[in-house]
Design a protein around this motif. Structure first.
Motif, PDB file in Angstrom:
ATOM      1  N   GLY A 103       7.053  16.298  52.333  1.00  0.00           N
ATOM      2  CA  GLY A 103       6.092  15.204  52.279  1.00  0.00           C
ATOM      3  C   GLY A 103       5.351  15.028  53.590  1.00  0.00           C
ATOM      4  N   VAL A 104       6.087  15.125  54.692  1.00  0.00           N
ATOM      5  CA  VAL A 104       5.476  14.998  56.015  1.00  0.00           C
ATOM      6  C   VAL A 104       4.429  16.090  56.235  1.00  0.00           C
ATOM      7  CG1 VAL A 104       5.895  15.221  58.494  1.00  0.00           C
ATOM      8  CG2 VAL A 104       7.395  13.785  57.087  1.00  0.00           C
ATOM      9  N   VAL A 105       4.796  17.316  55.899  1.00  0.00           N
ATOM     10  CA  VAL A 105       3.854  18.436  56.047  1.00  0.00           C
ATOM     11  C   VAL A 105       2.628  18.207  55.167  1.00  0.00           C
ATOM     12  CG1 VAL A 105       3.509  20.896  55.643  1.00  0.00           C
ATOM     13  CG2 VAL A 105       5.636  20.098  56.676  1.00  0.00           C
ATOM     14  N   GLY A 106       2.862  17.768  53.929  1.00  0.00           N
ATOM     15  CA  GLY A 106       1.748  17.506  53.024  1.00  0.00           C
ATOM     16  C   GLY A 106       0.837  16.422  53.548  1.00  0.00           C
ATOM     17  N   GLY A 107       1.423  15.370  54.138  1.00  0.00           N
ATOM     18  CA  GLY A 107       0.631  14.285  54.700  1.00  0.00           C
ATOM     19  C   GLY A 107      -0.199  14.732  55.882  1.00  0.00           C
ATOM     20  N   VAL A 108       0.408  15.515  56.763  1.00  0.00           N
ATOM     21  CA  VAL A 108      -0.304  15.992  57.957  1.00  0.00           C
ATOM     22  C   VAL A 108      -1.446  16.937  57.576  1.00  0.00           C
ATOM     23  CG1 VAL A 108      -0.080  17.372  60.058  1.00  0.00           C
ATOM     24  CG2 VAL A 108       1.669  15.681  59.493  1.00  0.00           C
ATOM     25  N   VAL A 109      -1.187  17.823  56.623  1.00  0.00           N
ATOM     26  CA  VAL A 109      -2.231  18.757  56.174  1.00  0.00           C
ATOM     27  C   VAL A 109      -3.390  17.988  55.546  1.00  0.00           C
ATOM     28  CG1 VAL A 109      -2.782  20.595  54.534  1.00  0.00           C
ATOM     29  CG2 VAL A 109      -0.667  20.701  55.860  1.00  0.00           C
ATOM     30  N   THR A 110      -3.072  16.994  54.715  1.00  0.00           N
ATOM     31  CA  THR A 110      -4.107  16.169  54.093  1.00  0.00           C
ATOM     32  C   THR A 110      -4.935  15.456  55.153  1.00  0.00           C
ATOM     33  OG1 THR A 110      -2.679  15.788  52.168  1.00  0.00           O
ATOM     34  CG2 THR A 110      -4.557  14.316  52.441  1.00  0.00           C
ATOM     35  N   ALA A 111      -4.251  14.901  56.162  1.00  0.00           N
ATOM     36  CA  ALA A 111      -4.937  14.185  57.231  1.00  0.00           C
ATOM     37  C   ALA A 111      -5.809  15.125  58.065  1.00  0.00           C
ATOM     38  CB  ALA A 111      -3.916  13.491  58.130  1.00  0.00           C
ATOM     39  N   ILE A 148      -7.253  19.645  65.507  1.00  0.00           N
ATOM     40  CA  ILE A 148      -6.110  19.433  66.410  1.00  0.00           C
ATOM     41  C   ILE A 148      -5.863  17.947  66.623  1.00  0.00           C
ATOM     42  CG2 ILE A 148      -5.289  19.724  68.781  1.00  0.00           C
ATOM     43  CD1 ILE A 148      -6.738  22.438  68.812  1.00  0.00           C
ATOM     44  N   VAL A 149      -6.927  17.200  66.915  1.00  0.00           N
ATOM     45  CA  VAL A 149      -6.781  15.756  67.148  1.00  0.00           C
ATOM     46  C   VAL A 149      -6.265  15.065  65.884  1.00  0.00           C
ATOM     47  CG1 VAL A 149      -8.022  13.607  67.634  1.00  0.00           C
ATOM     48  CG2 VAL A 149      -8.545  15.674  68.950  1.00  0.00           C
ATOM     49  N   SER A 150      -6.840  15.395  64.739  1.00  0.00           N
ATOM     50  CA  SER A 150      -6.424  14.775  63.473  1.00  0.00           C
ATOM     51  C   SER A 150      -4.954  15.063  63.184  1.00  0.00           C
ATOM     52  CB  SER A 150      -7.287  15.284  62.321  1.00  0.00           C
ATOM     53  OG  SER A 150      -8.640  14.914  62.483  1.00  0.00           O
ATOM     54  N   THR A 151      -4.529  16.284  63.463  1.00  0.00           N
ATOM     55  CA  THR A 151      -3.138  16.673  63.199  1.00  0.00           C
ATOM     56  C   THR A 151      -2.165  15.923  64.101  1.00  0.00           C
ATOM     57  OG1 THR A 151      -3.823  18.898  62.509  1.00  0.00           O
ATOM     58  CG2 THR A 151      -1.519  18.611  63.173  1.00  0.00           C
ATOM     59  N   ILE A 152      -2.478  15.857  65.386  1.00  0.00           N
ATOM     60  CA  ILE A 152      -1.595  15.172  66.340  1.00  0.00           C
ATOM     61  C   ILE A 152      -1.520  13.680  66.034  1.00  0.00           C
ATOM     62  CG2 ILE A 152      -1.245  14.571  68.760  1.00  0.00           C
ATOM     63  CD1 ILE A 152      -2.500  17.247  69.507  1.00  0.00           C
ATOM     64  N   VAL A 153      -2.661  13.072  65.724  1.00  0.00           N
ATOM     65  CA  VAL A 153      -2.688  11.642  65.394  1.00  0.00           C
ATOM     66  C   VAL A 153      -1.905  11.382  64.107  1.00  0.00           C
ATOM     67  CG1 VAL A 153      -4.174   9.708  64.728  1.00  0.00           C
ATOM     68  CG2 VAL A 153      -4.842  11.197  66.622  1.00  0.00           C
ATOM     69  N   ALA A 154      -2.001  12.291  63.145  1.00  0.00           N
ATOM     70  CA  ALA A 154      -1.247  12.154  61.898  1.00  0.00           C
ATOM     71  C   ALA A 154       0.258  12.143  62.179  1.00  0.00           C
ATOM     72  CB  ALA A 154      -1.601  13.286  60.943  1.00  0.00           C
ATOM     73  N   PHE A 155       0.720  13.054  63.028  1.00  0.00           N
ATOM     74  CA  PHE A 155       2.133  13.075  63.404  1.00  0.00           C
ATOM     75  C   PHE A 155       2.530  11.766  64.089  1.00  0.00           C
ATOM     76  CE2 PHE A 155       2.427  17.803  62.997  1.00  0.00           C
ATOM     77  CZ  PHE A 155       3.618  17.834  62.273  1.00  0.00           C
ATOM     78  N   ALA A 156       1.657  11.277  64.974  1.00  0.00           N
ATOM     79  CA  ALA A 156       1.945  10.023  65.676  1.00  0.00           C
ATOM     80  C   ALA A 156       2.082   8.868  64.694  1.00  0.00           C
ATOM     81  CB  ALA A 156       0.833   9.729  66.689  1.00  0.00           C
TER      82      ALA A 156
END
Length: 252
Positions: free
Chosen positions: A165-173, A192-200
């Protein structure tokens, strides 16, 4: 079943109202209105954080109100958090009676709202929209992917979250976030920015879950029917906003 349907209906209605309010405020695009909105949310969040941190003193409201008033006039609002921290530390050293827990709401959520105000002040309302899209798409992507194929638990703090789910959310973001990214950024940097912010944002949600578990409560508050409190709805933004501001200052 009836309760679930009723709760979902209430949640959807509240969500629609919140979205319409955000669209209106974004369209007006006024620094004063945004400052007033964030300030109102902050003061409600302080009330909720008092419960999470088991704080009895109401003096935190005075400190926060003065800090937020000063933030309206100061060009880099997040700097003020250090001034207040120095004030807290000085009182603690002098009186030896100040409750050390007063430092906690200073870090969460006060610092985060100051960063959000700075994010708007420096990069405009469209960057706030970008942040909103990233956090919302992370939540939505994580929910649907987790429900459909999620099997591996992500962490003990939030047992329902899965790695899938986390991976799916980050990819979507990363995908949707790139579309709404700042025009000054290249596609690679936007991803890169979108991915890092999604993880945060994911860890912002986890931190809020941790605080609620420690406090033994289901929601931080009840001001938003079907959603809980302000902290329940902004947890991802409170982490994501800080990370986005730092990253944008690096790449722009």
């Amino acid at each position: 079943m009836a309760n679930i349907i009723k709760e979902s209906s209430t949640r959807i209605k509240t969500g629609v109202v919140l979205i319409l309010a955000m669209v209106l405020i974004g369209y007006i695009d006024s620094y004063f209105i945004m400052w007033l909105l964030f300030g109102t949310m902050l003061m409600i969040s302080i009330s909720e954080s008092k419960k999470l941190f088991d704080l009895k003193s109401d003096s935190i409201y005075i400190y926060t109100a003065l800090l937020w008033f000063a933030a309206y006039f100061y060009p880099n609002p997040e700097d003020l958090i250090f001034i207040v921290a120095i004030g807290y530390a000085s009182q603690l050293a002098y009186k030896k009676t100040l409750n050390k827990k007063l430092f906690l709401p200073l870090l969460y959520p006060t610092a985060s709202f100051l960063f959000l105000l700075s994010l708007y002040n420096e990069y405009g309302v469209m960057t706030l929209l970008w942040l909103l899209v990233i956090v919302a798409s992370t939540d939505i992507g994580a929910y649907f992917v987790g429900k459909s194929i999620g099997k591996t638990q992500f962490c003990e703090t939030s047992p329902n979250k899965t790695i899938e789910g986390v991976v799916g959310g980050v990819v979507t973001a990363a995908i949707l976030g790139t579309y709404f990214a700042n025009d000054q950024l290249s596609i690679v940097v936007a991803i890169i920015v979108s991915t890092i912010v999604a993880f945060a944002s994911i860890f912002g949600d986890l931190f809020e879950s941790y605080l609620k578990r420690e406090a033994g409560v289901k929601d931080s508050g009840n001001i938003l029917p079907g959603h809980g409190g302000i902290l329940d709805r902004t947890d991802g933004y409170l982490f994501g906003g800080i990370v986005m501001l730092v990253l944008l200052r690096i790449v722009i």
